[in-house]
Scaffold this motif. Structure first.
Motif, PDB file in Angstrom:
ATOM      1  N   ALA B 116       0.498  -1.197  -0.087  1.00  0.00           N
ATOM      2  CA  ALA B 116       0.039   0.368  -0.173  1.00  0.00           C
ATOM      3  C   ALA B 116       0.415   0.832   0.291  1.00  0.00           C
ATOM      4  CB  ALA B 116      -0.756  -0.144   1.395  1.00  0.00           C
ATOM      5  N   ILE B 117       2.407   1.347   0.817  1.00  0.00           N
ATOM      6  CA  ILE B 117       2.741   2.632   0.749  1.00  0.00           C
ATOM      7  C   ILE B 117       3.261   2.744  -0.710  1.00  0.00           C
ATOM      8  CG2 ILE B 117       4.793   2.985   1.736  1.00  0.00           C
ATOM      9  CD1 ILE B 117       4.208   1.671   4.633  1.00  0.00           C
ATOM     10  N   ALA B 118       3.725   0.816  -0.799  1.00  0.00           N
ATOM     11  CA  ALA B 118       4.507   1.451  -2.822  1.00  0.00           C
ATOM     12  C   ALA B 118       3.354   2.043  -3.595  1.00  0.00           C
ATOM     13  CB  ALA B 118       4.990   0.787  -3.071  1.00  0.00           C
ATOM     14  N   VAL B 119       2.417   1.943  -3.408  1.00  0.00           N
ATOM     15  CA  VAL B 119       1.647   2.632  -4.709  1.00  0.00           C
ATOM     16  C   VAL B 119       1.093   3.722  -4.299  1.00  0.00           C
ATOM     17  CG1 VAL B 119      -0.756   1.805  -5.304  1.00  0.00           C
ATOM     18  CG2 VAL B 119       0.733   0.363  -5.131  1.00  0.00           C
ATOM     19  N   THR B 120       0.959   4.090  -2.843  1.00  0.00           N
ATOM     20  CA  THR B 120       0.249   5.037  -2.544  1.00  0.00           C
ATOM     21  C   THR B 120       1.428   6.730  -2.870  1.00  0.00           C
ATOM     22  OG1 THR B 120      -1.253   4.380  -1.413  1.00  0.00           O
ATOM     23  CG2 THR B 120      -0.866   6.683  -1.344  1.00  0.00           C
ATOM     24  N   PHE B 121       2.160   5.959  -2.285  1.00  0.00           N
ATOM     25  CA  PHE B 121       3.633   7.275  -1.767  1.00  0.00           C
ATOM     26  C   PHE B 121       4.860   7.550  -2.706  1.00  0.00           C
ATOM     27  CE2 PHE B 121       1.769   6.728   2.105  1.00  0.00           C
ATOM     28  CZ  PHE B 121       0.769   7.617   2.382  1.00  0.00           C
ATOM     29  N   VAL B 122       4.812   5.386  -3.328  1.00  0.00           N
ATOM     30  CA  VAL B 122       6.685   6.139  -3.640  1.00  0.00           C
ATOM     31  C   VAL B 122       6.522   5.442  -5.475  1.00  0.00           C
ATOM     32  CG1 VAL B 122       8.654   3.834  -4.368  1.00  0.00           C
ATOM     33  CG2 VAL B 122       7.462   4.130  -1.613  1.00  0.00           C
ATOM     34  N   THR B 123       6.085   4.488  -6.061  1.00  0.00           N
ATOM     35  CA  THR B 123       6.267   4.383  -7.380  1.00  0.00           C
ATOM     36  C   THR B 123       4.358   5.372  -8.047  1.00  0.00           C
ATOM     37  OG1 THR B 123       6.391   2.972  -9.333  1.00  0.00           O
ATOM     38  CG2 THR B 123       5.455   2.064  -7.234  1.00  0.00           C
ATOM     39  N   ASP B 124       5.059   5.323  -8.950  1.00  0.00           N
ATOM     40  CA  ASP B 124       3.240   5.513 -10.308  1.00  0.00           C
ATOM     41  C   ASP B 124       3.934   4.984 -11.321  1.00  0.00           C
ATOM     42  OD1 ASP B 124       0.819   6.413 -10.345  1.00  0.00           O
ATOM     43  OD2 ASP B 124       1.477   8.197 -10.989  1.00  0.00           O
ATOM     44  N   ASP B 125       4.725   4.438 -11.793  1.00  0.00           N
ATOM     45  CA  ASP B 125       5.114   3.793 -12.856  1.00  0.00           C
ATOM     46  C   ASP B 125       4.140   2.554 -13.188  1.00  0.00           C
ATOM     47  OD1 ASP B 125       6.168   2.207 -14.940  1.00  0.00           O
ATOM     48  OD2 ASP B 125       7.746   1.710 -14.174  1.00  0.00           O
ATOM     49  N   ARG B 126       3.037   2.921 -14.151  1.00  0.00           N
ATOM     50  CA  ARG B 126       1.676   1.941 -14.392  1.00  0.00           C
ATOM     51  C   ARG B 126       1.970   0.934 -15.515  1.00  0.00           C
ATOM     52  NH1 ARG B 126      -3.094   4.292 -12.261  1.00  0.00           N
ATOM     53  NH2 ARG B 126      -3.196   5.926 -10.720  1.00  0.00           N
ATOM     54  N   ASP B 133       2.097  -2.361 -10.755  1.00  0.00           N
ATOM     55  CA  ASP B 133       1.548  -3.540 -10.633  1.00  0.00           C
ATOM     56  C   ASP B 133       1.472  -4.539 -10.509  1.00  0.00           C
ATOM     57  OD1 ASP B 133      -0.450  -2.803 -12.548  1.00  0.00           O
ATOM     58  OD2 ASP B 133       0.296  -3.855 -13.678  1.00  0.00           O
ATOM     59  N   VAL B 134       3.366  -4.990  -9.373  1.00  0.00           N
ATOM     60  CA  VAL B 134       3.437  -5.973  -8.639  1.00  0.00           C
ATOM     61  C   VAL B 134       2.935  -5.569  -7.925  1.00  0.00           C
ATOM     62  CG1 VAL B 134       5.364  -7.227  -7.700  1.00  0.00           C
ATOM     63  CG2 VAL B 134       5.194  -6.290 -10.098  1.00  0.00           C
ATOM     64  N   ALA B 135       2.853  -4.750  -6.586  1.00  0.00           N
ATOM     65  CA  ALA B 135       2.462  -4.426  -5.583  1.00  0.00           C
ATOM     66  C   ALA B 135       0.687  -4.485  -5.376  1.00  0.00           C
ATOM     67  CB  ALA B 135       2.819  -3.197  -5.276  1.00  0.00           C
ATOM     68  N   ILE B 136       0.210  -4.144  -6.230  1.00  0.00           N
ATOM     69  CA  ILE B 136      -1.151  -3.612  -6.245  1.00  0.00           C
ATOM     70  C   ILE B 136      -1.562  -6.059  -6.181  1.00  0.00           C
ATOM     71  CG2 ILE B 136      -3.675  -3.552  -7.238  1.00  0.00           C
ATOM     72  CD1 ILE B 136      -2.091  -1.139  -8.750  1.00  0.00           C
ATOM     73  N   TRP B 137      -1.018  -6.181  -7.158  1.00  0.00           N
ATOM     74  CA  TRP B 137      -1.252  -7.719  -7.530  1.00  0.00           C
ATOM     75  C   TRP B 137      -0.954  -8.793  -6.382  1.00  0.00           C
ATOM     76  CZ3 TRP B 137      -5.765  -7.725  -9.337  1.00  0.00           C
ATOM     77  CH2 TRP B 137      -5.775  -6.345 -10.084  1.00  0.00           C
ATOM     78  N   SER B 138       0.405  -8.395  -5.602  1.00  0.00           N
ATOM     79  CA  SER B 138       0.471  -8.983  -4.826  1.00  0.00           C
ATOM     80  C   SER B 138      -0.088  -8.597  -3.042  1.00  0.00           C
ATOM     81  CB  SER B 138       2.478  -7.988  -3.708  1.00  0.00           C
ATOM     82  OG  SER B 138       3.084  -8.276  -4.867  1.00  0.00           O
ATOM     83  N   GLY B 139      -0.427  -7.442  -3.313  1.00  0.00           N
ATOM     84  CA  GLY B 139      -1.636  -7.723  -1.871  1.00  0.00           C
ATOM     85  C   GLY B 139      -3.331  -7.971  -2.290  1.00  0.00           C
ATOM     86  N   ILE B 140      -3.455  -8.146  -3.795  1.00  0.00           N
ATOM     87  CA  ILE B 140      -4.553  -8.753  -3.504  1.00  0.00           C
ATOM     88  C   ILE B 140      -5.269 -10.057  -3.352  1.00  0.00           C
ATOM     89  CG2 ILE B 140      -6.044  -8.987  -5.740  1.00  0.00           C
ATOM     90  CD1 ILE B 140      -6.567  -6.017  -4.947  1.00  0.00           C
ATOM     91  N   GLY B 141      -3.733 -11.087  -3.917  1.00  0.00           N
ATOM     92  CA  GLY B 141      -2.847 -12.202  -3.951  1.00  0.00           C
ATOM     93  C   GLY B 141      -3.004 -12.270  -2.469  1.00  0.00           C
ATOM     94  N   MET B 142      -2.705 -11.597  -1.360  1.00  0.00           N
ATOM     95  CA  MET B 142      -3.070 -11.349  -0.237  1.00  0.00           C
ATOM     96  C   MET B 142      -4.373 -12.056   0.088  1.00  0.00           C
ATOM     97  SD  MET B 142      -0.292 -12.142   1.004  1.00  0.00           S
ATOM     98  CE  MET B 142      -0.254 -12.100   3.283  1.00  0.00           C
ATOM     99  N   GLY B 143      -5.100 -11.209  -0.575  1.00  0.00           N
ATOM    100  CA  GLY B 143      -7.029 -11.067  -0.046  1.00  0.00           C
ATOM    101  C   GLY B 143      -6.962 -12.544  -0.665  1.00  0.00           C
ATOM    102  N   ILE B 144      -6.650 -12.616  -1.868  1.00  0.00           N
ATOM    103  CA  ILE B 144      -7.211 -14.599  -1.999  1.00  0.00           C
ATOM    104  C   ILE B 144      -6.875 -15.537  -0.807  1.00  0.00           C
ATOM    105  CG2 ILE B 144      -6.790 -16.125  -4.039  1.00  0.00           C
ATOM    106  CD1 ILE B 144      -5.975 -13.996  -6.013  1.00  0.00           C
ATOM    107  N   LEU B 145      -5.693 -15.282  -0.580  1.00  0.00           N
ATOM    108  CA  LEU B 145      -5.392 -16.227   0.921  1.00  0.00           C
ATOM    109  C   LEU B 145      -6.160 -16.079   1.944  1.00  0.00           C
ATOM    110  CD1 LEU B 145      -1.818 -16.164   0.552  1.00  0.00           C
ATOM    111  CD2 LEU B 145      -3.201 -18.197  -0.297  1.00  0.00           C
ATOM    112  N   ALA B 146      -6.617 -14.809   2.454  1.00  0.00           N
ATOM    113  CA  ALA B 146      -7.529 -14.411   3.529  1.00  0.00           C
ATOM    114  C   ALA B 146      -8.277 -15.215   3.275  1.00  0.00           C
ATOM    115  CB  ALA B 146      -7.265 -12.638   3.791  1.00  0.00           C
ATOM    116  N   PHE B 147      -9.480 -15.072   1.812  1.00  0.00           N
ATOM    117  CA  PHE B 147     -10.633 -15.154   1.605  1.00  0.00           C
ATOM    118  C   PHE B 147     -10.961 -16.864   1.608  1.00  0.00           C
ATOM    119  CE2 PHE B 147     -11.851 -11.766   0.022  1.00  0.00           C
ATOM    120  CZ  PHE B 147     -12.862 -11.378   0.273  1.00  0.00           C
TER     121      PHE B 147
END
Lengths: 105, 249
Positions: B116-126, B133-147
């Motif tokens: 979340a920090i990387a996407v919000t404050f560090v990189t805007d490389d779209r 993308d890697v940061a966002i999808w890593s986080g979403i991957g954790m959501g898949i694991l939690a559900f």
């Protein structure tokens, strides 16, 4: 020596009341508990009494034990007299209780 | 078609908001961890994070990149906080005496925070496959694991309680509600997984067909979550004991 669990007690009683040896008695009680979704290490008297009434008689009949219902009745009476833990709840019971609470908001 | 595609997301967010607020009100009374963790997860993830991320896509398309960036940042922090809550809730409901979940939950929390920090404050490389993308999808991957973890535990518990139900050692309504949470968390897991798969397979902007599939999962999740935590009285009556229905033993 640790106090016997409800499972140990019921299996020992079954061994006494039938011609089953120790291994067969424990295996039979274990199977009956498993078919009722119960864990032998955590079962309490209340749950075991239900298994003795509803599940174990059929298991014993399948093994050729005569008068299975009477045997189970005798074990039930001995279990009640023994005064072992009544509400030894396991993880499934705890989780079900939490779910019951979560629906009361 | 676009409205149909958003219907599932809207239903999921609404169900999450209603269920989450009710669970938090319950937690205020009981002071127990399961309802607090799950309530917080539904509110911040489903009711705040998920809609904010959906809105960010529209803001970007409407030519408001700064607002889109703000919505994405706030949305990701909320969504990821919800994933942590879901994991803690799962631990406290299904395995409260186990110590092993502490480590994976702590590691997942750290990963989500860094993403979340990387996407919000560090990189805007779209660029597709770039660090953002890697940061966002890593986080979403954790959501898949939690559900997914919630789904596996729920189905496993349901199988065990169904056997107890057969000999009168479980309550039918509770057994059904645990099944509903298994279905709800599976649908939410599938919805999240599908969003990742669609992005990877068809690119940044999914088509209407993909949105409809995702919407379907969202609708299933919304209905199942509602039935799992606060089933209406008419639904509960289906599980009334035969004794109560016919008045005899």
């Amino acid at each position: 020596m640790a106090d016997p669990t409800v499972f140990d007690f019921a299996a020992a009683q079954l061994e006494q009341h039938t011609s089953l040896d120790k291994l067969a008695a424990r295996g039979t009680v274990r199977l009956a508990l498993k078919s009722a979704g119960l864990d032998p290490s955590a079962v309490g008297t209340r749950h075991m009494l239900v298994v003795l009434k509803s599940v174990l008689p059929d298991e014993l009949q399948r093994r050729g034990v005569e008068d299975a219902a009477t045997v189970c009745q005798s074990i039930s009476e001995a279990l009640v007299k023994a005064g072992l833990s009544s509400e030894a709840t396991d993880g499934a019971d705890r989780a079900a209780a939490i779910f019951a609470r979560l629906g009361t908001g | 078609m676009q409205i149909l595609g958003l219907l599932g997301a809207a239903a999921f967010s609404l169900a999450s908001a209603v269920v989450g607020i009710r669970l938090l009100r319950l937690a205020a009374r009981t002071r127990q961890a399961p309802e607090f963790a799950m309530g917080l997860a539904f509110v911040v993830s489903g009711a705040i994070g998920f809609p904010l991320l959906t809105a960010a896509g529209f803001l970007l398309a409407a030519g408001a990149p700064e607002l889109a960036r703000f919505a994405t940042g706030l949305g990701l922090f909320s969504l990821f906080a919800g994933y942590v809550g879901l994991s803690i809730g799962c631990w406290r409901i299904y395995r409260p005496t186990a110590r092993w979940p502490r480590l994976p939950i702590a590691a997942g929390t750290l990963l989500l925070l860094l993403a979340a920090i990387a996407v919000t404050f560090v990189t805007d490389d779209r660029r597709p496959g770039g660090p953002r993308d890697v940061a966002i999808w890593s986080g979403i991957g954790m959501g898949i694991l939690a559900f997914g973890w919630n789904a596996v535990e729920s189905f496993s518990l349901h199988r065990q309680l169904r056997r107890r139900l057969a000999v009168g050692l479980a309550e039918p309504e509770i057994v059904n509600r645990i099944l509903m949470w298994g279905i709800g968390s599976s649908a939410a897991c599938a919805m999240t997984f599908y969003s990742v798969a669609a992005r990877l397979l068809v690119g940044q902007i999914p088509g209407d067909g993909h949105r409809l599939v995702s919407s379907g999962f969202g609708l299933i999740a919304a209905v199942a979550i509602g039935l799992a935590f606060f089933p209406p009285a008419a639904y509960r009556r289906r599980f009334a004991a035969p004794l109560a229905r016919d008045g005899s033993l």
